[in-house]
Design a protein around this motif. Structure first.
Motif, PDB file in Angstrom:
ATOM      1  N   VAL A   1      21.695   4.192  -8.435  1.00 49.51           N
ATOM      2  CA  VAL A   1      21.550   2.889  -9.081  1.00 49.51           C
ATOM      3  C   VAL A   1      21.279   1.882  -7.973  1.00 49.51           C
ATOM      4  N   PRO A   2      20.022   1.433  -7.844  1.00 45.11           N
ATOM      5  CA  PRO A   2      19.690   0.458  -6.791  1.00 45.11           C
ATOM      6  C   PRO A   2      20.322  -0.904  -7.080  1.00 45.11           C
ATOM      7  N   ILE A   3      20.240  -1.786  -6.117  1.00 42.18           N
ATOM      8  CA  ILE A   3      20.700  -3.165  -6.307  1.00 42.18           C
ATOM      9  C   ILE A   3      19.811  -3.831  -7.365  1.00 42.18           C
ATOM     10  N   SER A   4      20.414  -4.610  -8.233  1.00 41.39           N
ATOM     11  CA  SER A   4      19.752  -5.007  -9.480  1.00 41.39           C
ATOM     12  C   SER A   4      18.481  -5.836  -9.290  1.00 41.39           C
ATOM     13  N   ASN A   5      18.377  -6.668  -8.299  1.00 39.13           N
ATOM     14  CA  ASN A   5      17.166  -7.479  -8.144  1.00 39.13           C
ATOM     15  C   ASN A   5      16.192  -6.900  -7.119  1.00 39.13           C
ATOM     16  N   HIS A   6      16.407  -5.657  -6.740  1.00 35.64           N
ATOM     17  CA  HIS A   6      15.501  -4.994  -5.806  1.00 35.64           C
ATOM     18  C   HIS A   6      14.342  -4.360  -6.553  1.00 35.64           C
ATOM     19  N   LEU A   7      13.180  -4.348  -5.897  1.00 38.01           N
ATOM     20  CA  LEU A   7      11.958  -3.906  -6.560  1.00 38.01           C
ATOM     21  C   LEU A   7      11.375  -2.630  -5.965  1.00 38.01           C
ATOM     22  N   TYR A   8      11.794  -2.282  -4.743  1.00 35.90           N
ATOM     23  CA  TYR A   8      11.230  -1.143  -4.036  1.00 35.90           C
ATOM     24  C   TYR A   8      12.329  -0.110  -3.835  1.00 35.90           C
ATOM     25  N   PHE A   9      12.000   1.146  -4.133  1.00 37.09           N
ATOM     26  CA  PHE A   9      13.011   2.194  -4.118  1.00 37.09           C
ATOM     27  C   PHE A   9      12.509   3.383  -3.306  1.00 37.09           C
ATOM     28  N   TYR A  10      13.452   4.053  -2.662  1.00 34.80           N
ATOM     29  CA  TYR A  10      13.096   5.118  -1.732  1.00 34.80           C
ATOM     30  C   TYR A  10      14.111   6.244  -1.812  1.00 34.80           C
ATOM     31  N   TRP A  11      13.628   7.439  -1.485  1.00 32.05           N
ATOM     32  CA  TRP A  11      14.510   8.559  -1.186  1.00 32.05           C
ATOM     33  C   TRP A  11      14.222   9.045   0.224  1.00 32.05           C
ATOM     34  N   TYR A  12      15.305   9.269   0.954  1.00 30.91           N
ATOM     35  CA  TYR A  12      15.246   9.857   2.281  1.00 30.91           C
ATOM     36  C   TYR A  12      16.187  11.048   2.304  1.00 30.91           C
ATOM     37  N   ARG A  13      15.992  11.937   3.264  1.00 32.24           N
ATOM     38  CA  ARG A  13      16.958  13.002   3.441  1.00 32.24           C
ATOM     39  C   ARG A  13      17.265  13.171   4.924  1.00 32.24           C
TER      40      ARG A  13
ATOM     41  N   GLY B   1      15.269   1.506 -16.182  1.00 26.72           N
ATOM     42  CA  GLY B   1      15.301   0.206 -15.534  1.00 26.72           C
ATOM     43  C   GLY B   1      16.470  -0.017 -14.617  1.00 26.72           C
ATOM     44  N   SER B   2      17.428   0.916 -14.589  1.00 25.48           N
ATOM     45  CA  SER B   2      18.526   0.770 -13.638  1.00 25.48           C
ATOM     46  C   SER B   2      18.691   2.019 -12.780  1.00 25.48           C
ATOM     47  N   ASN B   3      18.608   3.203 -13.397  1.00 26.57           N
ATOM     48  CA  ASN B   3      18.759   4.432 -12.635  1.00 26.57           C
ATOM     49  C   ASN B   3      17.454   4.835 -11.961  1.00 26.57           C
ATOM     50  N   PHE B   4      17.594   5.511 -10.833  1.00 27.31           N
ATOM     51  CA  PHE B   4      16.445   6.042 -10.083  1.00 27.31           C
ATOM     52  C   PHE B   4      16.849   7.451  -9.678  1.00 27.31           C
ATOM     53  N   THR B   5      16.116   8.458 -10.164  1.00 27.77           N
ATOM     54  CA  THR B   5      16.552   9.832  -9.954  1.00 27.77           C
ATOM     55  C   THR B   5      15.564  10.627  -9.107  1.00 27.77           C
ATOM     56  N   LEU B   6      16.102  11.593  -8.393  1.00 23.76           N
ATOM     57  CA  LEU B   6      15.320  12.573  -7.642  1.00 23.76           C
ATOM     58  C   LEU B   6      15.643  13.944  -8.215  1.00 23.76           C
TER      59      LEU B   6
END
Lengths: 109, 113
Positions: free
Chosen positions: B24-36, B72-77
């Protein structure tokens, strides 16, 4: 290949002294530069960002950037045992950021 | 202070199984990433996501990987068929604008056995 190079360390610094961490990068188009701190088993934590040549100070931390030499550094003044961690240099050539392998810093009590 | 939240903190799965890592990213953030980060190695970029689509992906992010922002809130890999070499810490990150630094979540440690 876009690379970020750091000395892996460990860098041992007496408590109260200045710790100096260095980083070089290969991609000249990079405009944004970051220092992250990572404790063992934890996620990276942003401590400094710098975008223009020169120095930027925030509390005990000073970041230095020299784009002509493709060089970024981080100075930690009055080093504390809690500063013992791995410090990751990161550069942003495009939408993503690229990390170096990190320098392990050990503050000696 | 706003946080990026990741669940679960640790997942153990058998080789060949599918896993879904949640963020769950920060609510007003627009760019999302996955790193390992494989143990002892550097933090590696997997994928970036903006405006409901992938904006960039690395060579690591092959057909076994997918990302989704379902509500709109969760971001899954999702990793469709896990391999032993997928064992790593997976970090989600977000940022508000193109120039700011990333805020990382606390990570999910994935162990494939």
């Amino acid at each position: 290949q876009k690379e970020v190079e750091q000395n892996s360390g460990p860098l041992s610094v007496p408590e109260g002294a200045i710790a100096s961490l260095n980083c070089t990068y290969s991609d000249r188009v990079s405009q944004s530069f970051f220092w992250y701190r990572q404790y063992s088993g934890k996620s990276p934590e942003l401590i400094m960002s710098i975008y223009s040549n020169g120095d930027k100070e925030d509390g005990r931390f000073t970041a230095q950037l020299n784009k002509a030499s493709q060089y970024v550094s981080l100075l930690i003044r009055d080093s504390q045992p809690s500063d013992s961690a791995t410090y990751l240099c990161a550069v942003k050539p495009d939408d993503k950021i690229i990390f170096g392998k990190g320098t392990r810093l050990h503050i000696l009590p | 202070e706003p946080e990026v939240t990741q669940t679960p903190s640790h997942q153990v799965t058998q080789m060949g199984q599918e896993v879904i890592l949640r963020c769950v990213p920060i609510s007003n953030h627009l760019y999302f990433y996955w790193y390992r980060q494989i143990l002892g190695q550097k933090v590696e970029f997997l994928v970036s996501f903006y405006n409901n689509e992938i904006s960039e992906k690395s060579e690591i992010f092959d057909d076994q990987f997918s990302v989704e922002r379902p509500d709109g809130s969760n971001f899954t890999l999702k990793i469709r068929s896990t391999k032993l070499e997928d064992s790593a810490m997976y970090f989600c990150a977000s940022r508000r604008d193109r120039e700011g630094g990333y805020t990382f979540g606390s990570g999910t440690r994935l162990t494939v056995v």
